[in-house]
Write a protein that holds these residues in place. Structure first.
Motif, PDB file in Angstrom:
ATOM      1  N   HIS A  50      14.339  -1.364  -1.900  1.00 36.72           N
ATOM      2  CA  HIS A  50      13.019  -1.699  -1.365  1.00 36.72           C
ATOM      3  C   HIS A  50      12.159  -2.320  -2.462  1.00 36.72           C
ATOM      4  CE1 HIS A  50      13.998   0.644   2.201  1.00 36.72           C
ATOM      5  NE2 HIS A  50      14.341   1.646   1.403  1.00 36.72           N
ATOM      6  N   ARG A  51      11.495  -3.405  -2.136  1.00 35.44           N
ATOM      7  CA  ARG A  51      10.615  -4.083  -3.092  1.00 35.44           C
ATOM      8  C   ARG A  51       9.166  -3.716  -2.784  1.00 35.44           C
ATOM      9  NH1 ARG A  51       7.599  -8.760  -3.035  1.00 35.44           N
ATOM     10  NH2 ARG A  51       7.223  -9.707  -5.091  1.00 35.44           N
ATOM     11  N   LEU A  52       8.501  -3.081  -3.728  1.00 36.18           N
ATOM     12  CA  LEU A  52       7.097  -2.738  -3.565  1.00 36.18           C
ATOM     13  C   LEU A  52       6.216  -3.892  -4.027  1.00 36.18           C
ATOM     14  CD1 LEU A  52       7.061   0.982  -4.818  1.00 36.18           C
ATOM     15  CD2 LEU A  52       7.477   0.090  -2.512  1.00 36.18           C
ATOM     16  N   THR A  53       5.058  -4.038  -3.397  1.00 37.39           N
ATOM     17  CA  THR A  53       4.168  -5.161  -3.674  1.00 37.39           C
ATOM     18  C   THR A  53       2.863  -4.677  -4.309  1.00 37.39           C
ATOM     19  OG1 THR A  53       3.024  -5.056  -1.550  1.00 37.39           O
ATOM     20  CG2 THR A  53       5.111  -6.293  -1.633  1.00 37.39           C
ATOM     21  N   ALA A  54       2.059  -5.648  -4.748  1.00 34.82           N
ATOM     22  CA  ALA A  54       0.751  -5.323  -5.312  1.00 34.82           C
ATOM     23  C   ALA A  54      -0.128  -4.619  -4.286  1.00 34.82           C
ATOM     24  CB  ALA A  54       0.078  -6.589  -5.813  1.00 34.82           C
ATOM     25  N   GLU A  55       0.015  -4.960  -3.023  1.00 32.89           N
ATOM     26  CA  GLU A  55      -0.758  -4.288  -1.976  1.00 32.89           C
ATOM     27  C   GLU A  55      -0.372  -2.808  -1.891  1.00 32.89           C
ATOM     28  OE1 GLU A  55      -1.704  -4.491   2.824  1.00 32.89           O
ATOM     29  OE2 GLU A  55      -0.469  -6.030   1.871  1.00 32.89           O
ATOM     30  N   ARG A  57       0.511  -1.017  -4.282  1.00 30.43           N
ATOM     31  CA  ARG A  57      -0.069  -0.331  -5.434  1.00 30.43           C
ATOM     32  C   ARG A  57      -1.477   0.176  -5.142  1.00 30.43           C
ATOM     33  NH1 ARG A  57      -0.365  -2.431 -11.766  1.00 30.43           N
ATOM     34  NH2 ARG A  57      -0.889  -0.378 -12.611  1.00 30.43           N
ATOM     35  N   THR A  58      -2.254  -0.590  -4.392  1.00 33.21           N
ATOM     36  CA  THR A  58      -3.615  -0.156  -4.088  1.00 33.21           C
ATOM     37  C   THR A  58      -3.623   1.113  -3.241  1.00 33.21           C
ATOM     38  OG1 THR A  58      -3.814  -1.506  -2.079  1.00 33.21           O
ATOM     39  CG2 THR A  58      -4.402  -2.549  -4.170  1.00 33.21           C
ATOM     40  N   HIS A  59      -2.533   1.374  -2.523  1.00 33.38           N
ATOM     41  CA  HIS A  59      -2.455   2.560  -1.673  1.00 33.38           C
ATOM     42  C   HIS A  59      -2.003   3.808  -2.434  1.00 33.38           C
ATOM     43  CE1 HIS A  59      -3.142   0.607   2.234  1.00 33.38           C
ATOM     44  NE2 HIS A  59      -2.449  -0.405   1.745  1.00 33.38           N
ATOM     45  N   VAL A  60      -1.336   3.627  -3.559  1.00 36.28           N
ATOM     46  CA  VAL A  60      -0.781   4.785  -4.269  1.00 36.28           C
ATOM     47  C   VAL A  60      -1.526   5.129  -5.550  1.00 36.28           C
ATOM     48  CG1 VAL A  60       1.512   4.356  -3.322  1.00 36.28           C
ATOM     49  CG2 VAL A  60       0.935   3.407  -5.565  1.00 36.28           C
ATOM     50  N   VAL A  61      -2.397   4.218  -6.027  1.00 37.56           N
ATOM     51  CA  VAL A  61      -3.078   4.472  -7.291  1.00 37.56           C
ATOM     52  C   VAL A  61      -3.942   5.724  -7.171  1.00 37.56           C
ATOM     53  CG1 VAL A  61      -5.066   3.008  -6.735  1.00 37.56           C
ATOM     54  CG2 VAL A  61      -4.477   3.441  -9.124  1.00 37.56           C
ATOM     55  N   GLY A  62      -3.887   6.557  -8.200  1.00 36.85           N
ATOM     56  CA  GLY A  62      -4.703   7.761  -8.245  1.00 36.85           C
ATOM     57  C   GLY A  62      -4.066   8.983  -7.640  1.00 36.85           C
ATOM     58  N   GLY A  63      -2.876   8.809  -7.014  1.00 41.85           N
ATOM     59  CA  GLY A  63      -2.187   9.969  -6.439  1.00 41.85           C
ATOM     60  C   GLY A  63      -3.007  10.591  -5.329  1.00 41.85           C
ATOM     61  N   PRO A  64      -2.795  11.882  -5.027  1.00 42.64           N
ATOM     62  CA  PRO A  64      -1.806  12.771  -5.632  1.00 42.64           C
ATOM     63  C   PRO A  64      -0.394  12.425  -5.160  1.00 42.64           C
ATOM     64  CG  PRO A  64      -2.823  13.867  -3.800  1.00 42.64           C
ATOM     65  CD  PRO A  64      -3.544  12.560  -3.969  1.00 42.64           C
ATOM     66  N   MET A  65       0.590  13.090  -5.739  1.00 41.94           N
ATOM     67  CA  MET A  65       1.974  12.754  -5.435  1.00 41.94           C
ATOM     68  C   MET A  65       2.292  12.904  -3.948  1.00 41.94           C
ATOM     69  SD  MET A  65       4.776  11.547  -6.646  1.00 41.94           S
ATOM     70  CE  MET A  65       4.683  11.732  -8.430  1.00 41.94           C
ATOM     71  N   THR A  66       1.699  13.895  -3.289  1.00 41.27           N
ATOM     72  CA  THR A  66       1.974  14.074  -1.854  1.00 41.27           C
ATOM     73  C   THR A  66       1.545  12.851  -1.057  1.00 41.27           C
ATOM     74  OG1 THR A  66      -0.133  15.251  -1.675  1.00 41.27           O
ATOM     75  CG2 THR A  66       1.867  16.584  -1.887  1.00 41.27           C
ATOM     76  N   ARG A  67       0.393  12.300  -1.392  1.00 41.55           N
ATOM     77  CA  ARG A  67      -0.096  11.115  -0.675  1.00 41.55           C
ATOM     78  C   ARG A  67       0.760   9.903  -1.007  1.00 41.55           C
ATOM     79  NH1 ARG A  67      -3.781   7.017  -1.682  1.00 41.55           N
ATOM     80  NH2 ARG A  67      -4.335   7.894  -3.711  1.00 41.55           N
ATOM     81  N   LEU A  72       4.796   5.917   0.677  1.00 39.91           N
ATOM     82  CA  LEU A  72       6.005   5.155   0.348  1.00 39.91           C
ATOM     83  C   LEU A  72       7.140   5.460   1.324  1.00 39.91           C
ATOM     84  CD1 LEU A  72       5.930   5.344  -3.556  1.00 39.91           C
ATOM     85  CD2 LEU A  72       5.352   3.390  -2.100  1.00 39.91           C
ATOM     86  N   THR A  73       7.195   6.678   1.829  1.00 42.39           N
ATOM     87  CA  THR A  73       8.208   7.010   2.831  1.00 42.39           C
ATOM     88  C   THR A  73       7.967   6.218   4.117  1.00 42.39           C
ATOM     89  OG1 THR A  73       8.527   9.230   1.923  1.00 42.39           O
ATOM     90  CG2 THR A  73       9.201   8.873   4.210  1.00 42.39           C
ATOM     91  N   ALA A  74       6.705   6.191   4.565  1.00 42.29           N
ATOM     92  CA  ALA A  74       6.378   5.426   5.770  1.00 42.29           C
ATOM     93  C   ALA A  74       6.588   3.934   5.552  1.00 42.29           C
ATOM     94  CB  ALA A  74       4.935   5.712   6.180  1.00 42.29           C
ATOM     95  N   ARG A  75       6.273   3.477   4.362  1.00 39.29           N
ATOM     96  CA  ARG A  75       6.365   2.043   4.048  1.00 39.29           C
ATOM     97  C   ARG A  75       7.810   1.568   3.995  1.00 39.29           C
ATOM     98  NH1 ARG A  75       7.769  -2.195   2.223  1.00 39.29           N
ATOM     99  NH2 ARG A  75       6.782  -3.497   0.629  1.00 39.29           N
ATOM    100  N   THR A  76       8.707   2.382   3.440  1.00 36.31           N
ATOM    101  CA  THR A  76      10.086   1.933   3.197  1.00 36.31           C
ATOM    102  C   THR A  76      11.094   2.495   4.186  1.00 36.31           C
ATOM    103  OG1 THR A  76      10.560   3.773   1.672  1.00 36.31           O
ATOM    104  CG2 THR A  76       9.596   1.753   0.730  1.00 36.31           C
ATOM    105  N   GLY A  77      10.760   3.604   4.822  1.00 37.17           N
ATOM    106  CA  GLY A  77      11.719   4.230   5.723  1.00 37.17           C
ATOM    107  C   GLY A  77      12.831   4.971   5.011  1.00 37.17           C
ATOM    108  N   THR A  78      12.654   5.290   3.735  1.00 34.35           N
ATOM    109  CA  THR A  78      13.685   6.016   2.993  1.00 34.35           C
ATOM    110  C   THR A  78      13.970   7.364   3.640  1.00 34.35           C
ATOM    111  OG1 THR A  78      14.290   6.967   0.846  1.00 34.35           O
ATOM    112  CG2 THR A  78      11.970   7.020   1.439  1.00 34.35           C
ATOM    113  N   THR A  79      15.210   7.786   3.544  1.00 36.58           N
ATOM    114  CA  THR A  79      15.605   9.077   4.116  1.00 36.58           C
ATOM    115  C   THR A  79      15.594  10.202   3.090  1.00 36.58           C
ATOM    116  OG1 THR A  79      17.936   8.559   3.717  1.00 36.58           O
ATOM    117  CG2 THR A  79      17.033   7.981   5.884  1.00 36.58           C
TER     118      THR A  79
END
Length: 234
Positions: A50-55, A57-67, A72-79
């Protein structure tokens, strides 16, 4: 390792000025680790195809890890499970920390100034304890009365719990504790706790607001400015 249970007595300059304490975020505020967190996430998900984009990054900056994991799970569909992703991201981040952690401009001067004037400080981070302890090797544990880790509180940022816990341990009024943050998530936590805020944005923009001062660098933060925020608030 530091804990968040034993009360700390406020004293010195903090009592006389109205400013009782300064509560500081870690990643992106005092140390330049936001790029390392992002690289850890990019590396991991690239390995999963999966390739993550700059967009993203704006959703994950600052955490927390749960968020971060939920997004990222919803974005990529990883199992992979949340626990697996957390372990893998933290592991990659620790690898990237091997060369040490650079301090943000103005961080060392600010911490030394607060120490010289007897203003109590606490480090309040959404990062987990083992990450904080590694970063403190570069940042210096001696600068803080104690540290609060994201995995040591019932709810971490953007909830107010970490800052309320820090103020309570200091025996301080949250309205007289200035918080220094770099992300909207951290600012939300501080303001929900009732603290005045100095925001120094790292990645995501932060707008000025009542009780919130936005600056381009910690180099602009001094003791008079911090005192002024408390005087204006109380």
């Amino acid at each position: 390792m530091t804990t968040v249970s034993t009360p700390v007595r406020i004293g010195g300059d903090g009592e006389d000025s109205g400013l009782q304490a300064v509560l500081l975020d870690m990643d992106g505020t005092l140390v330049d680790t936001e790029d390392l967190w992002w690289q850890a996430e990019v590396d991991l998900f690239a390995g999963l195809g999966h390739r993550l984009t700059a967009e993203d990054r704006t959703h994950v900056v600052g955490g927390p890890m749960t968020r971060v994991i939920d997004y990222l799970t919803a974005r990529t569909g990883t199992t992979l499970s949340a626990a697996e992703l957390t372990e893998l991201i933290n592991g990659r981040f620790v690898d990237l920390l091997a060369g040490g952690v650079p301090l943000m401009p103005g961080a060392e001067r600010l911490l030394n100034t607060l120490a010289a004037h007897g203003v109590p400080t606490a480090l309040v981070s959404a990062s987990h304890r083992h990450i904080i302890d590694i970063v403190l090797r570069s940042l210096g544990a001696e600068h803080f009365a104690f540290t609060v880790a994201g995995d040591e509180v019932p709810r971490t940022k953007p909830h107010p719990d970490p800052y309320l816990i820090a103020a309570a341990r200091l025996g301080a009024d949250p309205a007289r504790c200035v918080v220094v943050e770099d992300t909207p998530t951290g600012v939300a936590a501080a303001e929900a706790a009732g603290c005045p805020v100095v925001a120094v944005p790292s990645i995501a923009p932060i707008e000025p607001a009542a009780g919130r001062l936005v600056l381009p660098s910690l180099e602009r933060v001094d003791l008079d400015l911090l005192r002024g925020l408390v005087v204006a608030r109380v």
